[in-house]
Design an enzyme around this catalytic site. Sequence first.
Site, PDB file in Angstrom:
ATOM      1  N   GLU A  46       0.832  -1.211   0.000  1.00 26.26           N
ATOM      2  CA  GLU A  46       0.000   0.000   0.000  1.00 26.26           C
ATOM      3  C   GLU A  46       0.864   1.258   0.000  1.00 26.26           C
ATOM      4  O   GLU A  46       0.654   2.166  -0.801  1.00 26.26           O
ATOM      5  CB  GLU A  46      -0.897  -0.025   1.241  1.00 26.26           C
ATOM      6  N   HIS A  47       1.805   1.339   0.927  1.00 28.62           N
ATOM      7  CA  HIS A  47       2.711   2.491   1.008  1.00 28.62           C
ATOM      8  C   HIS A  47       4.125   2.020   0.716  1.00 28.62           C
ATOM      9  O   HIS A  47       4.580   1.029   1.305  1.00 28.62           O
ATOM     10  CB  HIS A  47       2.707   3.110   2.408  1.00 28.62           C
TER      11      HIS A  47
END
Length: 441
Positions: A318-319
């Site tokens: 996600e990040h």
Amino acid sequence: MAEHLKTAKSQSERDEDDAKVRAIVESTLGEIEARGDAAIRELSQKFDGYTPDAFRLTQSQIDALIAELSDRELADIKFAQEQVRNFAQAQRDSMLDIEVETLPGVILGHKNIPVQSVGCYVPGGKFPMVASAHMSVATASVAGVPRIIACTPPFQGRPNPAVIAAMHLGGAHEIYVLGGIQAVGAMAIGTETIESVHMLVGPGNAFVAEAKRQLYGRVGIDLFAGPTETMVIADDTVDAELCATDLLGQAEHGYNSPAVLLTTSRKLANATLAEIDRLLGILPTADTARASWNDYGEVILCDDHDEMLAIANDIASEHVQVMTDRDDWYLEHMHSYGALFLGPRTNVANGDKVIGTNHTLPTKKAGRYTGGLWVGKFLKTHSYQKITSDEAAAEIGAYGSRLCMLEGFVGHAEQCNVRVRRYGGVNVPYGEGAPYRDAAE
């Protein structure tokens, strides 16, 4: 070849956890469908210990909660929303309605139309996620959604003033203090007191993400945004303090938040492991962060940047925090992720809270096929067509009729034939298709 200096739970263990969540969500949504408000009230009492006279806040209640905030707190919320709105507006301005004449007399176009009602879920049972209101509510407002409702769980037994302020300032038309599966289910299915929406957006825990998955099709969703994931890609240009801080900063979200370090430096890998142990001894949220790190943390030592790139694209975190001697090289070559954070001067918390990009991002490898929430998610691109001359109607009709007959669709062909007869003066017997001729004749 990559060497795992620390491993996480196996995929089979994760799948087993997911199966338990699926069963609970399915049963709970069934209760909401069958019993509406009564089920919502029971679930809110069970999970949040919260059963007000009404879950929807009145304007006077909203005003009273906002009045509890200091001028500084309100100014900070407004500053963050301004950054989110500015970037969302720039994105919206890039999405143009178009109309083109592809042939003489043939007009094609598309319009970008807002979704007509959206339910925004703002997590807040463990931590009041003020920023999530900016990301969903304010972005939907920029898109022009005419009905925006927002749900958030109670925090320590009551509505959180900062979250409610962010929802209200962001443009929510209805605000409900309701959390978890019951909030998502109520917004999508509807109850006696909550009108259902056309689309659900916003992050949440594993139960919220699964509820959105099961409701998809009945309503639209932004994406599958489950427990936070973070990845740090680093070489020996940075130190262990930065790497450890960036890993634990996201691991504190919950007990099942994956955090992965990819590095070409064994020295940095070992130093980061030691620094994580040190920070866990002083971090106020260490109980949560330690659980995530123990079960979902990974440290992977790679031979070179190409190997780090390949593993990063496969994990599709996600990040992705990139701190190397070639950050822009990763920007050019990364293709599967939620959002990139390039260089040691920025960090994931910037994206989470204030910088302006949206923090609702794909998890569980969904970055392979979708990006994060943005203003375009709230817009539907609808095409249209019109023919403005007899000649174009006959020409397109002739092609269309023959192509319909090629597939055996006689009724389709007749839709074209009637235009050839009417506008082209050509006698095409019913059901026989247009005569084979050069359309330019």
